[in-house]
Design a protein around this motif. Sequence first.
Motif, PDB file in Angstrom:
ATOM      1  N   THR A 331      -4.193  -2.856  -2.443  1.00  0.00           N
ATOM      2  CA  THR A 331      -4.250  -4.178  -1.801  1.00  0.00           C
ATOM      3  C   THR A 331      -3.677  -4.224  -0.393  1.00  0.00           C
ATOM      4  OG1 THR A 331      -2.159  -4.711  -2.926  1.00  0.00           O
ATOM      5  CG2 THR A 331      -4.197  -5.467  -3.975  1.00  0.00           C
ATOM      6  N   ARG A 332      -3.066  -3.181   0.082  1.00  0.00           N
ATOM      7  CA  ARG A 332      -2.387  -3.261   1.384  1.00  0.00           C
ATOM      8  C   ARG A 332      -3.354  -3.316   2.560  1.00  0.00           C
ATOM      9  NH1 ARG A 332       0.186   2.771   0.856  1.00  0.00           N
ATOM     10  NH2 ARG A 332      -1.668   3.967   1.477  1.00  0.00           N
ATOM     11  N   GLY A 333      -4.574  -2.844   2.391  1.00  0.00           N
ATOM     12  CA  GLY A 333      -5.594  -2.979   3.420  1.00  0.00           C
ATOM     13  C   GLY A 333      -5.370  -2.096   4.629  1.00  0.00           C
ATOM     14  N   PRO A 334      -6.251  -2.223   5.640  1.00  0.00           N
ATOM     15  CA  PRO A 334      -6.188  -1.340   6.803  1.00  0.00           C
ATOM     16  C   PRO A 334      -4.961  -1.552   7.677  1.00  0.00           C
ATOM     17  CG  PRO A 334      -7.869  -3.023   7.098  1.00  0.00           C
ATOM     18  CD  PRO A 334      -7.430  -3.099   5.678  1.00  0.00           C
ATOM     19  N   LEU A 335      -4.322  -2.717   7.582  1.00  0.00           N
ATOM     20  CA  LEU A 335      -3.101  -2.949   8.361  1.00  0.00           C
ATOM     21  C   LEU A 335      -1.841  -2.650   7.557  1.00  0.00           C
ATOM     22  CD1 LEU A 335      -3.837  -6.084  10.572  1.00  0.00           C
ATOM     23  CD2 LEU A 335      -4.261  -3.670  10.991  1.00  0.00           C
ATOM     24  N   MET A 336      -2.019  -2.037   6.375  1.00  0.00           N
ATOM     25  CA  MET A 336      -0.899  -1.539   5.561  1.00  0.00           C
ATOM     26  C   MET A 336       0.025  -2.646   5.057  1.00  0.00           C
ATOM     27  SD  MET A 336      -1.981   1.453   5.747  1.00  0.00           S
ATOM     28  CE  MET A 336      -0.773   2.358   4.806  1.00  0.00           C
ATOM     29  N   ASN A 337      -0.470  -3.878   4.999  1.00  0.00           N
ATOM     30  CA  ASN A 337       0.289  -5.005   4.471  1.00  0.00           C
ATOM     31  C   ASN A 337      -0.728  -6.027   3.971  1.00  0.00           C
ATOM     32  OD1 ASN A 337       1.670  -7.519   4.212  1.00  0.00           O
ATOM     33  ND2 ASN A 337       3.283  -6.801   5.580  1.00  0.00           N
ATOM     34  N   GLY A 338      -0.734  -6.267   2.665  1.00  0.00           N
ATOM     35  CA  GLY A 338      -1.744  -7.118   2.052  1.00  0.00           C
ATOM     36  C   GLY A 338      -1.775  -8.543   2.556  1.00  0.00           C
TER      37      GLY A 338
END
Length: 470
Positions: A331-338
Amino acid sequence: MNIKKITQIFCFSAVLSSCQLAGSIDDIKPHYKLETDNVIRDTESAENALRGIYESWRQWGVSTPRPLMSILTGGLIRTGGIAGEAGFINNDLLPTNIALADIYRDYYRIINTANNFIALMEQGKAANMPENRVKECIAEAKIQRALAHFYLLRCFGYSFDVNSNYGIVLRSKPFEGLEVAKRNSVQESYQFILDDLAYGIQFAPETNKLHYYVSVQTAKALKAKVLLYMNNFSEAEKIAKEVLESSKQQGYILEANFGDIFLKGYRSSEILFSTYNFGSTENAQVSIERTTFSEYSRNVADLLVDNNANGNTSTGAGLDGRFGYMYSAATRGPLMNGKYPYGANAVAQRNVHILLRLGEVYLIHAEAAARNKNYGAARESLQTIASRAGYKSDYASLISNERLVNVIFEHKWLELLSENSEDWFDYVRYYKLKDIAINSIKNTITQDRQLILPIPTTALAGNNLLEQNP
């Protein structure tokens, strides 16, 4: 929104703010050679100008420093370069820091944009606009002006001491940088903010289906938050309860799933005020991908679940669900924070910056009630938020009265981490209320002077009456 509308709003915002893109907020000069008298002529131009105030919340100095404030606290740690990071990492900020200058300038830009709008509306420039809508528009502007002043007070003033002379420079009229002014006291600063909110509560729209606009509910929630910072816990509890009891009928509903807040963004029913971010032309910058969680944040996520350290070194089972949502691989996504599910194309919803949401109001109510020794009410609000995060239904009932305030702090830490600098401001409050030690989170915080950001050099240079923080 189409490109023509976007361009109109940008131009209105630029004219109303009358600010340079760089430099001191106290050295402001007109950005365009247009007369502000011509900006608002009728209902349509007034509505566009109002949207220009909302657009200004996407400015660089409002959005980009967000990760830095959590680095300042010790909630996040830096993994890559961020503009202005010097001083935030080791809590040794200098007045020359570029990020401080950006914050100071752009929040005052919001204020000045609102001031110009309010002045023109009060002069009756919006021909043919119904009187009730004129008052609503002014109320929306005043709520935003209050929020910007509040953020500046928490950053650069002694917000934790209502008897202090170290408030902020209050701006109630349009300014172009020629005016110099002393800092108002903290009490005067709070009263100005509360007066703006009182107008908002009286005249703003009762609700707003588009949650990137403010409403009476936004103003009431912000009032409860301001009162909490003033240590007026009785009134803060009362107002927060009013918001919670009336929110559903006004269309503000707690999301059942924590992750849905951020996936839906400004479309979330929980949002009381956020930015509108869609596509490449209406985007706000954030450097959240250059941070990750600190050991302290992971430990809070670990210890809260069962009060017994599981020894986890990853974001797996046994950790608080909110932390897991932010940082698990799924869940963290491409910016490393969901919390920042970046939309990669020009026709996608982008990262929304949440300025106030209902989940925070539950925790404001919980803290205020606990400090009032109204423990039953405090536990009820805390349980609502804890249940959504996956805690057992009797979780709050098992917390002792003595520990309740601090447990609420830890839940608020995880609930709002990296959203809107609340971890830093809560840390300052809790330390001043003698609930936590000054170095309990980060060992580079050792002195009270580090709790207030220094006034930027650029602001001091343009205002010889402006006094630096001690």
